[in-house]
Scaffold this active site. Structure first.
Site, PDB file in Angstrom:
ATOM      1  N   ALA A  77       0.845  -1.191   0.000  1.00  0.00           N
ATOM      2  CA  ALA A  77       0.000   0.000   0.000  1.00  0.00           C
ATOM      3  C   ALA A  77       0.884   1.246   0.000  1.00  0.00           C
ATOM      4  CB  ALA A  77      -0.915   0.001   1.222  1.00  0.00           C
ATOM      5  N   CYS A  78       0.549   2.193  -0.851  1.00  0.00           N
ATOM      6  CA  CYS A  78       1.276   3.465  -0.925  1.00  0.00           C
ATOM      7  C   CYS A  78       1.141   4.216   0.397  1.00  0.00           C
ATOM      8  CB  CYS A  78       0.720   4.298  -2.078  1.00  0.00           C
ATOM      9  SG  CYS A  78       1.403   5.963  -2.149  1.00  0.00           S
ATOM     10  N   ILE A  79       2.250   4.666   0.947  1.00  0.00           N
ATOM     11  CA  ILE A  79       2.229   5.334   2.244  1.00  0.00           C
ATOM     12  C   ILE A  79       1.453   6.656   2.199  1.00  0.00           C
ATOM     13  CG2 ILE A  79       4.454   6.492   1.924  1.00  0.00           C
ATOM     14  CD1 ILE A  79       4.899   5.975   4.988  1.00  0.00           C
ATOM     15  N   SER A  82      -2.215   5.887   1.949  1.00  0.00           N
ATOM     16  CA  SER A  82      -2.652   5.272   3.209  1.00  0.00           C
ATOM     17  C   SER A  82      -2.829   6.331   4.292  1.00  0.00           C
ATOM     18  CB  SER A  82      -1.640   4.220   3.666  1.00  0.00           C
ATOM     19  OG  SER A  82      -1.583   3.155   2.761  1.00  0.00           O
TER      20      SER A  82
END
Length: 119
Positions: A77-79, A82
């Site tokens: 998941a892209c930080i 997120s």
């Protein structure tokens, strides 16, 4: 063939999550390697363990977790996406990981194909 997947839509409101999962499962069944699934934009909501669908509905988060645990597929998941949605490491399914957007570039470079699902 080594395949990377980019998923940009959330579960249950678009078909992209279901289609991406079914594509990954079919590719693995045919002998291909699905290296990683990178979740971007609303796609990051696919891996929150807060998901609690009714018993007669599919559990999309559980599907992604099983794919990771059974086949070694990285679920990333892209930080930034997120953080915007209040998702942190404590909320991720087993097999899920939060990482930087640069990882998407690595996935695109190290795989034969990068297949995108969602707008």
């Amino acid at each position: 063939m080594k395949i990377g997947i980019l998923l940009k839509e959330g579960p249950y409101n678009h078909q992209a999550s279901d289609t991406a999962y079914k594509f990954a499962a079919a590719a693995i069944k045919k002998g291909h390697t699905v290296d990683a699934v990178f979740l971007y934009n609303d796609g990051v909501t696919n891996v929150t363990k807060l998901m609690d669908p009714p018993q007669d509905d599919r559990n999309i988060a559980a599907r992604w977790s099983a794919l990771s645990l059974e086949h070694g597929v990285e679920i990333l998941a892209c930080i930034a996406a997120s953080k915007r949605r209040g998702i942190n490491d404590d909320l991720l399914i087993k097999g899920g990981l939060i990482t930087g957007l640069g990882t998407l570039t690595d996935i695109a470079i190290r795989n034969d194909r990068l297949v995108t699902f969602g707008d």
